[in-house]
Design an enzyme around this catalytic site. Structure first.
Site, short mmCIF file in Angstrom:
data_model
loop_
_atom_site.label_atom_id
_atom_site.label_comp_id
_atom_site.label_asym_id
_atom_site.label_seq_id
_atom_site.Cartn_x
_atom_site.Cartn_y
_atom_site.Cartn_z
N ASN A 1 8.77 -12.84 -10.50
CA ASN A 1 7.35 -13.20 -10.65
C ASN A 1 6.91 -14.04 -9.46
O ASN A 1 7.68 -14.85 -8.93
CB ASN A 1 7.06 -13.89 -11.99
CG ASN A 1 7.91 -15.12 -12.25
OD1 ASN A 1 9.03 -15.22 -11.76
ND2 ASN A 1 7.38 -16.05 -13.01
N GLU B 1 3.73 -16.38 -8.48
CA GLU B 1 2.52 -17.01 -9.01
C GLU B 1 1.57 -17.44 -7.89
O GLU B 1 1.93 -17.40 -6.71
CB GLU B 1 2.91 -18.21 -9.89
CG GLU B 1 3.71 -17.74 -11.10
CD GLU B 1 4.02 -18.85 -12.09
OE1 GLU B 1 3.86 -20.03 -11.75
OE2 GLU B 1 4.43 -18.52 -13.22
N CYS C 1 3.81 -10.34 -12.26
CA CYS C 1 5.04 -10.42 -13.06
C CYS C 1 6.21 -9.74 -12.32
O CYS C 1 6.00 -8.87 -11.46
CB CYS C 1 4.85 -9.71 -14.39
SG CYS C 1 3.74 -10.54 -15.52
N GLU D 1 8.31 -7.55 -13.42
CA GLU D 1 8.39 -6.10 -13.68
C GLU D 1 7.49 -5.33 -12.74
O GLU D 1 7.88 -4.31 -12.16
CB GLU D 1 7.96 -5.79 -15.13
CG GLU D 1 8.82 -6.42 -16.19
CD GLU D 1 8.34 -7.81 -16.60
OE1 GLU D 1 7.91 -8.59 -15.72
OE2 GLU D 1 8.40 -8.11 -17.80
N CYS E 1 4.82 -8.30 -20.63
CA CYS E 1 3.44 -8.53 -21.05
C CYS E 1 2.71 -7.18 -21.17
O CYS E 1 3.19 -6.14 -20.71
CB CYS E 1 2.71 -9.45 -20.06
SG CYS E 1 2.18 -8.63 -18.54
N CYS F 1 2.05 -5.26 -17.87
CA CYS F 1 3.24 -4.58 -17.35
C CYS F 1 3.56 -3.33 -18.18
O CYS F 1 3.98 -2.31 -17.63
CB CYS F 1 4.44 -5.53 -17.34
SG CYS F 1 4.31 -6.76 -16.02
N1 THU Z 1 6.14 -13.15 -16.56
C1 THU Z 1 6.84 -12.13 -16.01
O1 THU Z 1 7.09 -12.11 -14.81
N2 THU Z 1 7.27 -11.14 -16.82
C2 THU Z 1 7.13 -11.14 -18.17
O2 THU Z 1 7.60 -10.23 -18.82
C3 THU Z 1 6.41 -12.23 -18.84
C4 THU Z 1 5.78 -13.23 -17.96
C5 THU Z 1 5.74 -14.26 -15.69
C6 THU Z 1 4.27 -14.43 -15.44
C7 THU Z 1 4.19 -15.88 -15.09
O3 THU Z 1 4.54 -16.05 -13.72
C8 THU Z 1 5.27 -16.53 -15.92
O4 THU Z 1 6.16 -15.48 -16.28
C9 THU Z 1 4.77 -17.23 -17.17
O5 THU Z 1 3.94 -16.41 -17.88
#
Ligand code: THU
Length: 130
Positions: free
Chosen positions: A40, A42, A51, A53, A87, A90
């Site tokens: 991920n 941000e 994310c 994925e 999520c 994704c």
């Molecule tokens: N996140 C992911 O990368 N994948 C997931 O399946 C769930 C959430 C990340 C998004 C954000 O950077 C952090 O996790 C918290 O939500």
């Protein structure tokens, strides 16, 4: 299976998550055996965050791969590990490229994981009917 989960843990090390402090790693296996990893990433404006994925899927598609077999996902706060479910965004991105039997491996450790198919996690994704 263990190898793919291990690759997801390796990718998690690169997680850029200074806002949520939730580190995620993913490893996507293509039908031909190639593996693309992602973490991920941000952003201070939150919305542009990506994310793990989708990072892995977009890396693969941008290198000419579109046939995917399964994806392993790991994550948690620093020093912790939960088995994160992807999520909704994704799941929809997966539905663009993956068949209903695409496997999503949500792993806490190499030996402790749950496997669900895309059709189980996204029973009725949006399809553009032209
Ligand atoms: N996140 C992911 O990368 N994948 C997931 O399946 C769930 C959430 C990340 C998004 C954000 O950077 C952090 O996790 C918290 O939500």
């Amino acid at each position: 299976m263990k190898e793919l989960i291990r690759a997801a843990f390796e990718a998690r090390k690169y997680s850029y998550s200074p806002y949520s402090h939730f580190e995620v790693g993913a490893a996507l296996e293509c039908e031909d055996g190639t593996v693309f990893t992602g973490c991920n990433v941000e952003n201070a404006a939150y919305g542009p965050s990506n994310c793990a994925e989708r990072t892995a899927i977009f890396k693969a598609v941008s290198e000419g791969q579109k046939n995917f077999k399964r994806i392993a996902i790991v994550g948690g706060k620093k020093g912790e590990s939960v088995a994160p479910a992807p999520c909704g965004v994704c799941r929809q991105v997966m539905s663009e490229f993956c068949k209903p039997d695409f496997e999503i491996i949500m792993a806490k450790t190499e030996d402790d994981y749950e496997v669900m198919t895309l059709s189980e996690l996204l029973p009725k994704g949006f399809i553009l009917d032209e």
